[in-house]
Scaffold this motif. Sequence first.
Motif, PDB file in Angstrom:
ATOM      1  N   ASP A  25      10.787 -45.607  24.612  1.00  0.00           N
ATOM      2  CA  ASP A  25      11.053 -44.488  25.505  1.00  0.00           C
ATOM      3  C   ASP A  25      11.009 -43.202  24.688  1.00  0.00           C
ATOM      4  N   PRO A  26      10.053 -42.300  24.951  1.00  0.00           N
ATOM      5  CA  PRO A  26       9.951 -41.070  24.158  1.00  0.00           C
ATOM      6  C   PRO A  26      11.217 -40.224  24.202  1.00  0.00           C
ATOM      7  N   ASP A  27      11.952 -40.281  25.302  1.00  0.00           N
ATOM      8  CA  ASP A  27      13.176 -39.497  25.424  1.00  0.00           C
ATOM      9  C   ASP A  27      14.290 -40.035  24.535  1.00  0.00           C
ATOM     10  N   ASP A  28      14.176 -41.289  24.106  1.00  0.00           N
ATOM     11  CA  ASP A  28      15.216 -41.901  23.283  1.00  0.00           C
ATOM     12  C   ASP A  28      14.886 -41.826  21.789  1.00  0.00           C
ATOM     13  N   LEU A  29      13.688 -41.338  21.441  1.00  0.00           N
ATOM     14  CA  LEU A  29      13.285 -41.254  20.036  1.00  0.00           C
ATOM     15  C   LEU A  29      13.796 -39.962  19.398  1.00  0.00           C
ATOM     16  N   SER A  30      14.025 -40.023  18.109  1.00  0.00           N
ATOM     17  CA  SER A  30      14.486 -38.863  17.355  1.00  0.00           C
ATOM     18  C   SER A  30      13.776 -38.852  16.001  1.00  0.00           C
ATOM     19  N   PRO A  31      13.919 -37.778  15.230  1.00  0.00           N
ATOM     20  CA  PRO A  31      13.322 -37.759  13.889  1.00  0.00           C
ATOM     21  C   PRO A  31      13.816 -38.909  13.010  1.00  0.00           C
ATOM     22  N   GLU A  32      15.011 -39.397  13.256  1.00  0.00           N
ATOM     23  CA  GLU A  32      15.526 -40.537  12.496  1.00  0.00           C
ATOM     24  C   GLU A  32      14.722 -41.811  12.755  1.00  0.00           C
ATOM     25  N   ASP A  33      14.015 -41.865  13.877  1.00  0.00           N
ATOM     26  CA  ASP A  33      13.189 -43.034  14.212  1.00  0.00           C
ATOM     27  C   ASP A  33      11.783 -42.918  13.626  1.00  0.00           C
ATOM     28  N   GLY A  34      11.527 -41.849  12.901  1.00  0.00           N
ATOM     29  CA  GLY A  34      10.213 -41.669  12.294  1.00  0.00           C
ATOM     30  C   GLY A  34       9.199 -41.077  13.241  1.00  0.00           C
ATOM     31  N   THR A  35       9.639 -40.261  14.183  1.00  0.00           N
ATOM     32  CA  THR A  35       8.723 -39.696  15.164  1.00  0.00           C
ATOM     33  C   THR A  35       7.995 -38.462  14.658  1.00  0.00           C
ATOM     34  N   GLU A  36       8.404 -37.909  13.529  1.00  0.00           N
ATOM     35  CA  GLU A  36       7.743 -36.735  12.974  1.00  0.00           C
ATOM     36  C   GLU A  36       6.610 -37.178  12.049  1.00  0.00           C
ATOM     37  N   PHE A  37       5.395 -36.778  12.356  1.00  0.00           N
ATOM     38  CA  PHE A  37       4.249 -37.117  11.526  1.00  0.00           C
ATOM     39  C   PHE A  37       3.279 -35.939  11.577  1.00  0.00           C
ATOM     40  N   PRO A  38       3.577 -34.889  10.807  1.00  0.00           N
ATOM     41  CA  PRO A  38       2.793 -33.661  10.909  1.00  0.00           C
ATOM     42  C   PRO A  38       1.331 -33.807  10.492  1.00  0.00           C
ATOM     43  N   ASP A  39       0.991 -34.825   9.705  1.00  0.00           N
ATOM     44  CA  ASP A  39      -0.380 -34.991   9.252  1.00  0.00           C
ATOM     45  C   ASP A  39      -1.170 -35.981  10.108  1.00  0.00           C
ATOM     46  N   ALA A  40      -0.688 -36.292  11.283  1.00  0.00           N
ATOM     47  CA  ALA A  40      -1.352 -37.281  12.139  1.00  0.00           C
ATOM     48  C   ALA A  40      -2.770 -36.850  12.510  1.00  0.00           C
ATOM     49  N   ALA A  41      -2.955 -35.596  12.859  1.00  0.00           N
ATOM     50  CA  ALA A  41      -4.292 -35.128  13.256  1.00  0.00           C
ATOM     51  C   ALA A  41      -5.265 -35.229  12.086  1.00  0.00           C
ATOM     52  N   GLN A  42      -4.816 -34.874  10.905  1.00  0.00           N
ATOM     53  CA  GLN A  42      -5.673 -34.954   9.722  1.00  0.00           C
ATOM     54  C   GLN A  42      -6.043 -36.411   9.431  1.00  0.00           C
ATOM     55  N   LEU A  43      -5.077 -37.308   9.526  1.00  0.00           N
ATOM     56  CA  LEU A  43      -5.350 -38.726   9.305  1.00  0.00           C
ATOM     57  C   LEU A  43      -6.335 -39.251  10.342  1.00  0.00           C
ATOM     58  N   TRP A  44      -6.169 -38.859  11.597  1.00  0.00           N
ATOM     59  CA  TRP A  44      -7.060 -39.303  12.664  1.00  0.00           C
ATOM     60  C   TRP A  44      -8.501 -38.870  12.378  1.00  0.00           C
TER      61      TRP A  44
END
Length: 58
Positions: A25-44
């Motif tokens: 559930d996106p509403d239940d996720l937090s940065p502690e769950d590893g939801t921050e990935f600023p380089d995702a677009a570059q990796l893609w």
Amino acid sequence: MSDPLDKATSKAPATLGEGCLSRYDPDDLSPEDGTEFPDAAQLWEQLKEQQEETKKSV
């Protein structure tokens, strides 16, 4: 999150759906769950380029 073992004992985020459609559930996720990935677009973009190069060499 300083100790990786603390993560293993924490509660899992809530899920939506069932079976193969189950997802966190996106509403239940937090940065502690590893939801921050600023380089995702570059990796893609990097992965897409590698895949295109592989297709060209076949």
